[in-house]
Motif scaffolding. Structure first.
Motif, short mmCIF file in Angstrom:
data_model
loop_
_atom_site.label_atom_id
_atom_site.label_comp_id
_atom_site.label_asym_id
_atom_site.label_seq_id
_atom_site.Cartn_x
_atom_site.Cartn_y
_atom_site.Cartn_z
N ILE A 82 30.10 63.04 10.76
CA ILE A 82 28.96 62.21 10.40
C ILE A 82 29.13 61.72 8.96
O ILE A 82 29.81 62.35 8.14
CB ILE A 82 27.63 62.96 10.54
CG1 ILE A 82 27.51 64.09 9.49
CG2 ILE A 82 27.43 63.48 11.94
CD1 ILE A 82 26.08 64.57 9.31
N HIS B 64 23.82 67.43 8.88
CA HIS B 64 24.42 68.43 9.76
C HIS B 64 25.43 67.77 10.69
O HIS B 64 25.10 66.78 11.37
CB HIS B 64 23.36 69.14 10.60
CG HIS B 64 22.55 70.14 9.84
ND1 HIS B 64 21.46 69.77 9.06
CD2 HIS B 64 22.66 71.48 9.72
CE1 HIS B 64 20.94 70.86 8.51
NE2 HIS B 64 21.64 71.90 8.89
N GLU B 65 26.63 68.31 10.74
CA GLU B 65 27.61 67.84 11.72
C GLU B 65 27.06 68.11 13.13
O GLU B 65 26.44 69.15 13.38
CB GLU B 65 28.94 68.57 11.56
CG GLU B 65 29.70 68.26 10.29
CD GLU B 65 30.42 66.91 10.32
OE1 GLU B 65 30.15 66.11 11.24
OE2 GLU B 65 31.23 66.67 9.43
N THR B 66 27.30 67.18 14.03
CA THR B 66 26.86 67.38 15.41
C THR B 66 27.95 68.05 16.24
O THR B 66 27.64 68.72 17.24
CB THR B 66 26.49 66.04 16.05
OG1 THR B 66 27.59 65.13 15.94
CG2 THR B 66 25.28 65.43 15.35
N ALA B 67 29.20 67.87 15.86
CA ALA B 67 30.31 68.48 16.60
C ALA B 67 30.83 69.67 15.81
O ALA B 67 31.58 69.52 14.85
CB ALA B 67 31.43 67.46 16.81
N ASP C 18 27.33 55.63 11.77
CA ASP C 18 26.88 57.02 11.81
C ASP C 18 28.01 58.00 11.55
O ASP C 18 27.79 59.09 11.02
CB ASP C 18 26.27 57.34 13.18
CG ASP C 18 24.98 56.58 13.44
OD1 ASP C 18 24.22 56.37 12.47
OD2 ASP C 18 24.76 56.18 14.59
N THR C 19 29.24 57.63 11.95
CA THR C 19 30.38 58.54 11.83
C THR C 19 31.59 57.83 11.24
O THR C 19 31.68 56.60 11.25
CB THR C 19 30.77 59.11 13.22
OG1 THR C 19 31.12 58.02 14.09
CG2 THR C 19 29.62 59.90 13.82
N ASN D 75 19.98 63.56 6.69
CA ASN D 75 20.78 63.91 7.87
C ASN D 75 22.18 64.33 7.42
O ASN D 75 23.02 63.47 7.13
CB ASN D 75 20.85 62.72 8.83
CG ASN D 75 21.66 63.02 10.07
OD1 ASN D 75 21.74 64.17 10.52
ND2 ASN D 75 22.29 61.99 10.63
N ALA E 35 30.88 68.41 20.51
CA ALA E 35 29.45 68.60 20.28
C ALA E 35 28.83 69.44 21.39
O ALA E 35 27.70 69.91 21.26
CB ALA E 35 28.74 67.25 20.20
N ASP F 146 35.06 65.19 19.86
CA ASP F 146 34.08 64.46 19.08
C ASP F 146 34.42 64.39 17.59
O ASP F 146 33.94 63.50 16.89
CB ASP F 146 32.70 65.11 19.24
CG ASP F 146 32.17 64.97 20.66
OD1 ASP F 146 32.19 63.85 21.19
OD2 ASP F 146 31.75 65.99 21.24
N ARG F 147 35.22 65.34 17.12
CA ARG F 147 35.57 65.35 15.69
C ARG F 147 36.88 66.07 15.48
O ARG F 147 37.16 67.06 16.17
CB ARG F 147 34.47 66.05 14.87
CG ARG F 147 34.76 66.16 13.38
CD ARG F 147 33.53 66.60 12.60
NE ARG F 147 33.08 67.94 12.89
CZ ARG F 147 33.37 69.02 12.13
NH1 ARG F 147 34.15 68.90 11.05
NH2 ARG F 147 32.90 70.21 12.46
N ASN G 282 30.89 74.18 9.07
CA ASN G 282 29.49 74.51 9.33
C ASN G 282 28.93 75.52 8.34
O ASN G 282 28.11 76.37 8.70
CB ASN G 282 29.31 75.02 10.77
CG ASN G 282 27.88 74.88 11.27
OD1 ASN G 282 27.13 74.02 10.81
ND2 ASN G 282 27.49 75.73 12.21
#
Length: 219
Positions: free
Chosen positions: A131, A139-142, A124-125, A137, A217, A158-159, A19
């Motif tokens: 991702i 930004h990682e969501t998890a 998407d992933t 787009n 996430a 999730d990741r 992040n």
């Protein structure tokens, strides 16, 4: 042995995966993530800062500059498209994806990656849950590691980062991306989280170090 360019890309990817777009990533985290000495991290951070790819804040860490993000998005995108192809179409295991993807991600043909992405159905992933970033787009969501959850929490996996020891352990206890764990106990002295998976009752153990490589996430 990896060349200097590959080493730099490894650092950029590690910052992104922790992040490092929205917040500063500590040198300690990079050392832990990459399995290198603090001195090596300091040396490479200085090089990347001089290349204007990182913003450095003393005693806090680093995050990607706009130029660094632009380069990193392309590296991550290519890597994860290749991973998805190897996993979905060629039957490679999660454990075997990383090193081959690192070799193939350096193909200098943007059209190839765009066509491969479309052939895969524009996913998407990637298989690890990260991702597949675009310019719009990225930004990682998890982004919340399991190490931040407390007893009673039930986060979904999730990741997971491309770490061989973590992936091997997850496979050994049949823990996969998409599963939900239920945290039953945290042994703070030994830095171990004890949990069950989905609706099963069998307890499993996850070290604090391993828990920093697996993300949910849900905050």
């Amino acid at each position: 042995m990896k060349n200097s360019s590959s080493n730099k890309e490894d650092y950029l990817k590690a910052i992104y995966e922790n992040n490092g777009i929205d917040q500063f990533v500590s040198n300690k985290t990079l050392s832990h993530h990459l399995g290198v000495s603090p001195a090596s991290v300091t040396e490479m951070v200085e090089k990347l800062k001089n290349d204007a790819l990182l913003e450095y804040k003393p005693y806090t860490g680093v995050k990607l500059t706009e130029a660094g993000l632009h380069i990193t998005i392309k590296i991550i995108r290519n890597h994860r498209i290749i991973e998805t192809f190897l996993y979905d179409k060629l039957g490679y295991s999660l454990h075997d994806l990383h090193h081959l993807s690192e070799e193939l991600e350096h193909v200098k043909d943007a059209v190839f990656f765009d066509r491969l992405y479309q052939y895969l159905g524009s996913p998407d992933t990637c298989p690890h849950g990260g991702i597949i970033p675009t310019k719009e787009n990225y930004h990682e969501t998890a982004v919340t590691p399991l190490s931040e959850y407390q007893v009673g929490a039930s986060p979904t996996i999730d990741r997971v980062m491309d770490d061989s020891s973590v992936l091997n352990y997850m496979a050994s206890i049949q823990l996969s991306v998409g599963d939900t764990i239920h945290i039953k106990e945290i042994d703070t002295f030994n830095e171990v989280t004890i949990f069950t998976i989905n609706n099963e009752e069998t307890p499993h153990r996850l070290s604090h170090k391993q828990a920093q490589f697996i993300f949910s996430a849900v905050k």
